[in-house]
Design a protein around this motif. Structure first.
Motif, PDB file in Angstrom:
ATOM      1  N   ALA A  45      -5.624  21.162 163.186  1.00  0.00           N
ATOM      2  CA  ALA A  45      -5.616  20.411 161.723  1.00  0.00           C
ATOM      3  C   ALA A  45      -4.810  21.456 160.930  1.00  0.00           C
ATOM      4  CB  ALA A  45      -6.871  19.863 161.211  1.00  0.00           C
ATOM      5  N   LEU A  46      -5.277  22.616 160.793  1.00  0.00           N
ATOM      6  CA  LEU A  46      -4.860  23.502 159.703  1.00  0.00           C
ATOM      7  C   LEU A  46      -3.371  23.785 160.196  1.00  0.00           C
ATOM      8  CD1 LEU A  46      -7.858  25.867 159.324  1.00  0.00           C
ATOM      9  CD2 LEU A  46      -7.146  24.258 157.946  1.00  0.00           C
ATOM     10  N   TYR A  47      -2.994  23.932 161.366  1.00  0.00           N
ATOM     11  CA  TYR A  47      -1.550  24.290 161.884  1.00  0.00           C
ATOM     12  C   TYR A  47      -0.537  22.945 161.526  1.00  0.00           C
ATOM     13  CZ  TYR A  47       2.346  25.197 164.942  1.00  0.00           C
ATOM     14  OH  TYR A  47       3.643  25.368 165.343  1.00  0.00           O
ATOM     15  N   SER A  48      -1.155  21.925 161.574  1.00  0.00           N
ATOM     16  CA  SER A  48      -0.330  20.778 161.154  1.00  0.00           C
ATOM     17  C   SER A  48      -0.106  20.786 159.728  1.00  0.00           C
ATOM     18  CB  SER A  48      -1.079  19.202 161.694  1.00  0.00           C
ATOM     19  OG  SER A  48      -1.434  19.580 162.995  1.00  0.00           O
ATOM     20  N   ILE A  49      -1.210  20.822 158.781  1.00  0.00           N
ATOM     21  CA  ILE A  49      -1.176  20.938 157.657  1.00  0.00           C
ATOM     22  C   ILE A  49       0.048  21.792 156.963  1.00  0.00           C
ATOM     23  CG2 ILE A  49      -2.384  21.345 155.346  1.00  0.00           C
ATOM     24  CD1 ILE A  49      -4.806  20.187 156.655  1.00  0.00           C
ATOM     25  N   LYS A  50      -0.240  23.088 157.776  1.00  0.00           N
ATOM     26  CA  LYS A  50       0.802  24.195 157.256  1.00  0.00           C
ATOM     27  C   LYS A  50       2.128  23.850 157.689  1.00  0.00           C
ATOM     28  CE  LYS A  50       1.748  29.189 157.811  1.00  0.00           C
ATOM     29  NZ  LYS A  50       1.318  30.237 158.583  1.00  0.00           N
ATOM     30  N   GLY A  51       2.318  23.198 158.677  1.00  0.00           N
ATOM     31  CA  GLY A  51       3.781  22.665 159.014  1.00  0.00           C
ATOM     32  C   GLY A  51       4.360  21.564 158.216  1.00  0.00           C
ATOM     33  N   LEU A  52       3.318  20.721 157.883  1.00  0.00           N
ATOM     34  CA  LEU A  52       3.694  19.788 156.853  1.00  0.00           C
ATOM     35  C   LEU A  52       4.251  20.263 155.495  1.00  0.00           C
ATOM     36  CD1 LEU A  52       4.105  16.530 156.406  1.00  0.00           C
ATOM     37  CD2 LEU A  52       1.463  16.619 155.810  1.00  0.00           C
ATOM     38  N   LEU A  53       3.110  21.040 155.024  1.00  0.00           N
ATOM     39  CA  LEU A  53       3.556  21.626 153.771  1.00  0.00           C
ATOM     40  C   LEU A  53       4.784  22.630 153.764  1.00  0.00           C
ATOM     41  CD1 LEU A  53      -0.093  22.925 152.564  1.00  0.00           C
ATOM     42  CD2 LEU A  53       1.279  20.930 151.836  1.00  0.00           C
ATOM     43  N   GLY A  54       4.901  23.271 154.827  1.00  0.00           N
ATOM     44  CA  GLY A  54       6.289  23.903 154.892  1.00  0.00           C
ATOM     45  C   GLY A  54       7.579  23.038 155.054  1.00  0.00           C
ATOM     46  N   PHE A  55       7.348  21.911 155.533  1.00  0.00           N
ATOM     47  CA  PHE A  55       8.530  21.002 155.473  1.00  0.00           C
ATOM     48  C   PHE A  55       8.788  20.366 154.265  1.00  0.00           C
ATOM     49  CE2 PHE A  55       9.578  16.612 155.748  1.00  0.00           C
ATOM     50  CZ  PHE A  55      11.057  16.574 156.356  1.00  0.00           C
ATOM     51  N   ILE A  56       7.732  19.984 153.546  1.00  0.00           N
ATOM     52  CA  ILE A  56       7.751  19.437 152.399  1.00  0.00           C
ATOM     53  C   ILE A  56       8.372  20.518 151.001  1.00  0.00           C
ATOM     54  CG2 ILE A  56       6.346  18.158 150.078  1.00  0.00           C
ATOM     55  CD1 ILE A  56       4.520  17.025 152.405  1.00  0.00           C
ATOM     56  N   LEU A  57       7.783  21.548 151.232  1.00  0.00           N
ATOM     57  CA  LEU A  57       8.143  22.613 150.356  1.00  0.00           C
ATOM     58  C   LEU A  57       9.331  23.456 150.461  1.00  0.00           C
ATOM     59  CD1 LEU A  57       4.567  23.439 149.051  1.00  0.00           C
ATOM     60  CD2 LEU A  57       5.988  21.859 147.981  1.00  0.00           C
ATOM     61  N   SER A  58       9.715  23.097 151.548  1.00  0.00           N
ATOM     62  CA  SER A  58      11.009  24.053 151.936  1.00  0.00           C
ATOM     63  C   SER A  58      12.036  23.981 150.925  1.00  0.00           C
ATOM     64  CB  SER A  58      11.699  23.465 153.189  1.00  0.00           C
ATOM     65  OG  SER A  58      12.829  24.368 153.579  1.00  0.00           O
ATOM     66  N   GLY A  59      12.878  25.200 150.835  1.00  0.00           N
ATOM     67  CA  GLY A  59      14.026  25.423 149.945  1.00  0.00           C
ATOM     68  C   GLY A  59      14.996  24.308 150.366  1.00  0.00           C
ATOM     69  N   GLU A  60      15.161  23.925 151.459  1.00  0.00           N
ATOM     70  CA  GLU A  60      16.057  22.854 151.794  1.00  0.00           C
ATOM     71  C   GLU A  60      15.886  21.508 151.273  1.00  0.00           C
ATOM     72  OE1 GLU A  60      16.271  22.759 155.920  1.00  0.00           O
ATOM     73  OE2 GLU A  60      16.982  24.745 156.333  1.00  0.00           O
ATOM     74  N   ARG A  61      14.750  21.193 150.758  1.00  0.00           N
ATOM     75  CA  ARG A  61      14.222  19.878 150.153  1.00  0.00           C
ATOM     76  C   ARG A  61      14.887  19.941 148.680  1.00  0.00           C
ATOM     77  NH1 ARG A  61      12.553  20.057 154.841  1.00  0.00           N
ATOM     78  NH2 ARG A  61      14.851  19.322 154.774  1.00  0.00           N
ATOM     79  N   ARG A  62      15.318  19.035 148.373  1.00  0.00           N
ATOM     80  CA  ARG A  62      15.993  18.742 147.008  1.00  0.00           C
ATOM     81  C   ARG A  62      15.092  17.952 145.874  1.00  0.00           C
ATOM     82  NH1 ARG A  62      17.792  22.637 148.667  1.00  0.00           N
ATOM     83  NH2 ARG A  62      20.009  23.153 148.875  1.00  0.00           N
TER      84      ARG A  62
END
Length: 339
Positions: A45-62
């Motif tokens: 669960a922690l690994y999935s949450i970390k991946g999801l947060l990384g995707f959402i807050l990535s610098g590639e997101r505008r």
């Protein structure tokens, strides 16, 4: 036996209260298999949450595009110079809501201990976000401070409720008002940033609070809600509650038509025609309708009333048929009024 059951109803045994440590031990670490499952799926669960947060807050997101177009997302393309109409509409709804809550006297309560549990859950969520999200060190420190505040507040509510330091029950209305007040206060204190697209120019100012044109109206909306609730609560003993409820129900019924069709849409009325045609037609239908329909409500009229009602319905239908074939001119509003 049935009489014995009725006279001695069995009481449902109360669930014994358990501390948080006891609950965790019994539900998550009661034996070796449960402990293994808890650890394995906890890491997943922690690994999935970390991946999801990384995707959402990535610098590639505008995400700045969302903040820039927030007004467009909330109010579509409503003209900016007419936006006072949107706030006026929301203000009317806030006043109606506050007065209705006071007149209907919503007496719901929440347990302070349950509120403490909710606050603790928020603190745990904030801690997970602070530890796993790919954010700057300063932002992480801010989230950790918020985590500490939430955890301390949650513990204070739970312990204070257990030791009778705080009242057991909290009115639901004031709890809701408090949550709204925290959200509005955050507009004045939290640096959400100022993003806009004005005259073809992009405005992106991070590290500051939202524009005054946003936080001031929302503050006024909150004051209208709470103020109308307090004033209506004071005036509650001076009015007849049944009549007040009827008036409020009528206002709620009319509010979508008035606020949407008149305030928001700002129709271009020909008031000369309104006073010379529309109002006289409405008064005629009210007068003649009362003279015709009121006697028909008398139960003693019997079959004659049904025949008159059928005749009126046939006459209304005939007007629509005549309009379709162009037999004689008639205003559309008159045909609708007949129905």
């Amino acid at each position: 036996m049935d009489e014995m059951k009725l006279s001695n109803p069995a009481k449902v045994p109360e669930t014994p209260k358990r501390s948080m440590g006891e609950w965790v031990k019994q539900n998550l670490f009661s034996n070796v298999p449960n402990t293994v499952l808890t650890i394995v799926f906890g890491f997943l669960a922690l690994y999935s949450i970390k991946g999801l947060l990384g995707f959402i807050l990535s610098g590639e997101r505008r995400w700045a595009a969302v903040a820039t177009n927030m007004r467009l997302l909330m109010a579509q393309g409503y003209p900016a110079n007419q936006f006072i109409r949107v706030w006026f509409t929301l203000g009317c709804l806030m006043v109606l809501t506050g007065v209705s809550l006071a007149i209907w006297r919503s007496n719901g309560v929440l347990k302070a201990k349950r509120i403490g549990t909710w606050v603790l859950n928020l603190g745990v969520g904030a801690a997970i976000f602070a530890l796993l999200a790919p954010i700057s060190a300063s932002a992480r420190g801010g989230w950790l401070i918020a985590t500490a505040v939430l955890l301390l507040l949650g513990c204070f509510l739970k312990i204070g409720s257990d030791k009778s330091m705080l009242p057991d029950d909290v009115p639901t209305i004031w709890f809701s008002f408090s949550c709204l007040a925290v959200l509005v206060l955050s507009l004045w204190t939290v640096p959400y940033g100022h993003y806009a697209f004005t005259d073809g120019e992009l405005i992106a100012e991070s590290g500051r609070t939202v524009a005054m044109s946003t936080k001031l109206p929302f503050t006024v909306m909150l004051l209208l809600l709470v103020g109308s609730f307090l004033l209506a609560g004071v005036a509650r003993g001076l009015v007849q509650i049944p009549k007040a409820k009827v008036v409020l129900s009528g206002l709620w019924l009319l509010s979508p038509f008035v606020l949407n069709w008149i305030v928001l849409r700002d129709p271009d009325f020909d008031y000369g025609r309104v006073f010379s045609t529309d109002i006289p037609i409405g008064l005629l239908f009210i007068g003649f309708g009362f003279l015709i329909l009121y006697p028909l409500t008398n139960p003693s009229i019997g079959e004659k009333g049904r025949l008159v009602a059928i005749a009126l319905l046939m006459f209304a239908a005939f007007n629509w048929i005549a309009a379709f074939f162009g037999l004689y001119p008639m205003l559309q509003k008159v045909r609708i009024s007949f129905l």
